[in-house]
Each structure stands twice: as structure tokens, then as C-alpha cells.
Scaffold this active site. Structure first.
Site, mmCIF file in Angstrom:
data_model
loop_
_atom_site.group_PDB
_atom_site.id
_atom_site.type_symbol
_atom_site.label_atom_id
_atom_site.label_comp_id
_atom_site.label_asym_id
_atom_site.label_seq_id
_atom_site.Cartn_x
_atom_site.Cartn_y
_atom_site.Cartn_z
ATOM 1 N N HIS A 152 -57.014 -50.178 28.757
ATOM 2 C CA HIS A 152 -56.916 -49.580 27.502
ATOM 3 C C HIS A 152 -58.643 -48.837 27.307
ATOM 4 O O HIS A 152 -59.132 -48.211 27.204
ATOM 5 C CB HIS A 152 -57.540 -50.608 26.981
ATOM 6 C CG HIS A 152 -55.783 -51.884 26.882
ATOM 7 N ND1 HIS A 152 -55.978 -53.505 26.028
ATOM 8 C CD2 HIS A 152 -54.829 -51.615 25.715
ATOM 9 C CE1 HIS A 152 -55.242 -53.529 25.861
ATOM 10 N NE2 HIS A 152 -54.629 -52.507 25.902
ATOM 11 N N GLN A 178 -49.211 -44.875 31.772
ATOM 12 C CA GLN A 178 -47.987 -45.671 33.016
ATOM 13 C C GLN A 178 -47.538 -46.837 33.153
ATOM 14 O O GLN A 178 -46.124 -46.625 32.967
ATOM 15 C CB GLN A 178 -48.005 -44.620 34.170
ATOM 16 C CG GLN A 178 -46.874 -44.438 35.202
ATOM 17 C CD GLN A 178 -46.265 -43.782 34.462
ATOM 18 O OE1 GLN A 178 -45.734 -43.237 33.368
ATOM 19 N NE2 GLN A 178 -44.798 -43.964 35.375
HETATM 20 P P1 AMP Z 1 -51.063 -52.395 24.822
HETATM 21 O O1 AMP Z 1 -52.116 -53.169 23.990
HETATM 22 O O2 AMP Z 1 -50.384 -53.620 25.531
HETATM 23 O O3 AMP Z 1 -49.741 -51.990 23.606
HETATM 24 O O4 AMP Z 1 -51.549 -50.616 25.613
HETATM 25 C C1 AMP Z 1 -52.158 -50.061 24.725
HETATM 26 C C2 AMP Z 1 -51.659 -49.360 25.677
HETATM 27 O O5 AMP Z 1 -52.512 -49.471 26.941
HETATM 28 C C3 AMP Z 1 -50.755 -48.231 26.305
HETATM 29 O O6 AMP Z 1 -50.300 -47.177 26.035
HETATM 30 C C4 AMP Z 1 -49.643 -49.250 27.129
HETATM 31 O O7 AMP Z 1 -48.778 -48.750 28.268
HETATM 32 C C5 AMP Z 1 -51.709 -48.978 27.632
HETATM 33 N N1 AMP Z 1 -52.101 -49.877 29.389
HETATM 34 C C6 AMP Z 1 -51.746 -51.263 28.999
HETATM 35 N N2 AMP Z 1 -51.802 -51.851 30.175
HETATM 36 C C7 AMP Z 1 -52.366 -50.635 31.007
HETATM 37 C C8 AMP Z 1 -53.032 -50.262 32.305
HETATM 38 N N3 AMP Z 1 -53.414 -51.537 33.130
HETATM 39 N N4 AMP Z 1 -52.976 -49.509 32.816
HETATM 40 C C9 AMP Z 1 -53.169 -48.712 32.296
HETATM 41 N N5 AMP Z 1 -52.674 -48.568 30.743
HETATM 42 C C10 AMP Z 1 -52.169 -49.596 30.165
#
Ligand code: AMP
Length: 283
Positions: free
Chosen positions: A37, A148
Site C-alpha cells: 500500500h 498489479q
Molecule cells: P487492499 O487493501 O488489499 O484492498 O489493497 C488495496 C490496494 O493495494 C489494491 O490496489 C491492491 O492491489 C494493492 N496491493 C495490495 N497488496 C499489494 C502488493 N503486495 N503490491 C502492490 N500492491 C498491492
């Protein structure tokens, strides 16, 4: 940094930023921030004058038997991480404000939403597309940054933005991994120490796929069975899918013919479901 809870107040702040000529970046998250994030936030800061991070565990993207209740939450920790990252606005709405009692409008992409994640989580992408549409209308960003890591989500959101003419650019940032290759995820905290150690096999299997493809493997069934065998050798997790996708159409393919393919997988270690993927150049 301002913490904003009210939907209307966030809209007013976004209007004010736009009147001031500021370029707004939005990073939608469900909180429990990790370095993945934080990299999205850094990316948004490089491209925009004002960065809004939304933090909302969106109930409509969880199925009835999924982990909505136990999804990790720690607002104070997230707030201090966002502050340290010099985020301008932390938008943290209440569920009752996002979904009023007689809420009844949903956004549904009709094709890519029904394969891979969508097959296993039939209402997931409807919930994702709906909440992202709402966040775009509330935060009014010029650029929205996604990871991604959620490749199918990225495809569906880009398609929604195109199909519904949202006036926003979608920027996709690369997957951020732990030192041993495991893709960072808020859900990694669910893993037992043994599962955590075994979970590195996801990335290992993607690296293996990359090598096989570069060496000329074109038969997807062969690739899938080798990857599944490799994954199952680590603590017998259950493999939801291993798929090879044409990234332009987001359709599964049996034979690799395109210059780039997306290899995507979802694996359950006990009650924890992990996803990962790699965009692989076939040349
Ligand atoms: P989430 O809080 O899991 O819904 O994720 C929020 C955003 O962070 C989304 O756009 C995810 O794709 C991105 N995200 C989550 N984990 C990763 C990671 N390891 N690398 C890059 N982006 C991430």
C-alpha cells in the site's frame, strides 16, 4: 493529514482541491496497511499534488462465508503510517454512510468478473466495481492508483472506467514482495508460521512458469499440472486455480500464443486464501 469520515465532507474537500487547481490522487485500500500500500501512496505522491487514501473494508465485496468480520483492522496503526507517508486525506467512511439502508445500485462488469476469482467469489467484483465507482465520485481524483497484485481487479476497474466514462486515469503499480518472494497482503497475518514458510511456493511456482515459458513451453495443461504439483508439495494446500490468461482480453488460454501472458493463481493454506500473479513475456 486530515481524517475525513463524512462522504459529503470528502466531496467538498475534493471540490475545493479541484478549484485550487490541485491534481488529486486516490489510493483505495481496505486498511491494515503494508509496504505494498505504501508504495502505491508513494506513486500517487509522485504524480499528484494531493493524495487521498481511502480506508474502507467494503462489505459488498465479501461473500457470506468469507472473512469480512475477521478481516484485520487497526485504524490507529494505519493512521500513523499514513501520516508518516505524508498523505493529505485519510478517507475512512462508516458502512452506514457508504451503503444507506435502502441502498440498491450496483456496478457489474459482465465478462471478466465471472472467471478465476469471480468463479469462486461470484459477487466479489460487483462489490469491488461498485465501491470503486462510489470512491471515484466521492474523492474526484484525476489519478487512481491500484496494485498489479490484484490483476483481475485492475482489468475490471480499467474496463469500468472506460465503459462508464469515468474522468480518471488508472495507474497500476507493480507487486511488492517480502524478501522471500511472498506478495505482501493484509491477509498474510492469518498464516501460521508453517503456512507462512510454505506460502513462498506461490512465487516460486510463478518463477518456474516464467522459466518454462521462456524455454518454449506453450502447452498450458502441462504448465498447470507442474505448477500444481509444486504447490501441493508444500503442506498440501488447496489450489483454487492456476490459470494462463491473455492479459488484453482477460480470457483463459490453452496454448500460449501471445507475446505476454498473465499467469495467475489462488491457493488456500488452511483458512487463508492467497493470490499472486506474474506478467510473463513469452519471447
Ligand atoms: P487492499 O487493501 O488489499 O484492498 O489493497 C488495496 C490496494 O493495494 C489494491 O490496489 C491492491 O492491489 C494493492 N496491493 C495490495 N497488496 C499489494 C502488493 N503486495 N503490491 C502492490 N500492491 C498491492
Amino acid at each position: 493529514m486530515r481524517v475525513v469520515k463524512s462522504v459529503v465532507e470528502m466531496q467538498h474537500e475534493a471540490d475545493r482541491l479541484r478549484v485550487e487547481g490541485k491534481h488529486i490522487g486516490l489510493v483505495p485500500t481496505m486498511g491494515y496497511l503494508h509496504n505494498g500500500h505504501l508504495q502505491l501512496i508513494e506513486q500517487a505522491k509522485r504524480m499528484c499534488d494531493a493524495v487521498i487514501v481511502s480506508m474502507f473494508v467494503n462489505p459488498t465485496q465479501f461473500g457470506p462465508k468469507e472473512d469480512f468480520e475477521r478481516y484485520p483492522r487497526d485504524f490507529e496503526r494505519d493512521k500513523s503510517l499514513a501520516l508518516r507517508s505524508e498523505v493529505d486525506f485519510l478517507f475512512n467512511p462508516e458502512t452506514k454512510d457508504m451503503y444507506v439502508p435502502d441502498y440498491g445500485t450496483y456496478v457489474e462488469e459482465q465478462e471478466a468478473s465471472h472467471i478465476l476469482e469471480g468463479k469462486i467469489r461470484p459477487t466479489h467484483f460487483r462489490g469491488v466495481a461498485t465501491v470503486v465507482a462510489k470512491l471515484l465520485n466521492i474523492c474526484k481524483p484525476h489519478i487512481a492508483v491500484f496494485g498489479q497484485k490484484d490483476a483481475q481487479q485492475v482489468f475490471i476497474i480499467k474496463k469500468m472506467v472506460r465503459d462508464l466514462n469515468f474522468d480518471v486515469s488508472v495507474f497500476v503499480a507493480p507487486i511488492v514482495r517480502e524478501a522471500d518472494g511472498l506478495a505482501m497482503s493484509s491477509r498474510n497475518v492469518y498464516l501460521s508460521p508453517e503456512e507462512r514458510a510454505n506460502a513462498t511456493v506461490l512465487h516460486e511456482s510463478l518463477k518456474y512458469a516464467e522459466k518454462k515459458i521462456k524455454d518454449g513451453e506453450r502447452n498450458v495443461k502441462n504448465l498447470q499440472s507442474q505448477m500444481q504439483q509444486m504447490i501441493r508439495s508444500k503442506g498440501a494446500p488447496s489450489v483454487d486455480y492456476v490459470a494462463v490468461i491473455d492479459p488484453e482480453m482477460f480470457r483463459e488460454t490453452d496454448t500460449i500464443t501471445k507475446p505476454t501472458v498473465l499467469v495467475a493463481l489462488a491457493v488456500r493454506f488452511g483458512s487463508t486464501r492467497l493470490i499472486d500473479n506474474a506478467l510473463i513475456s513469452t519471447e
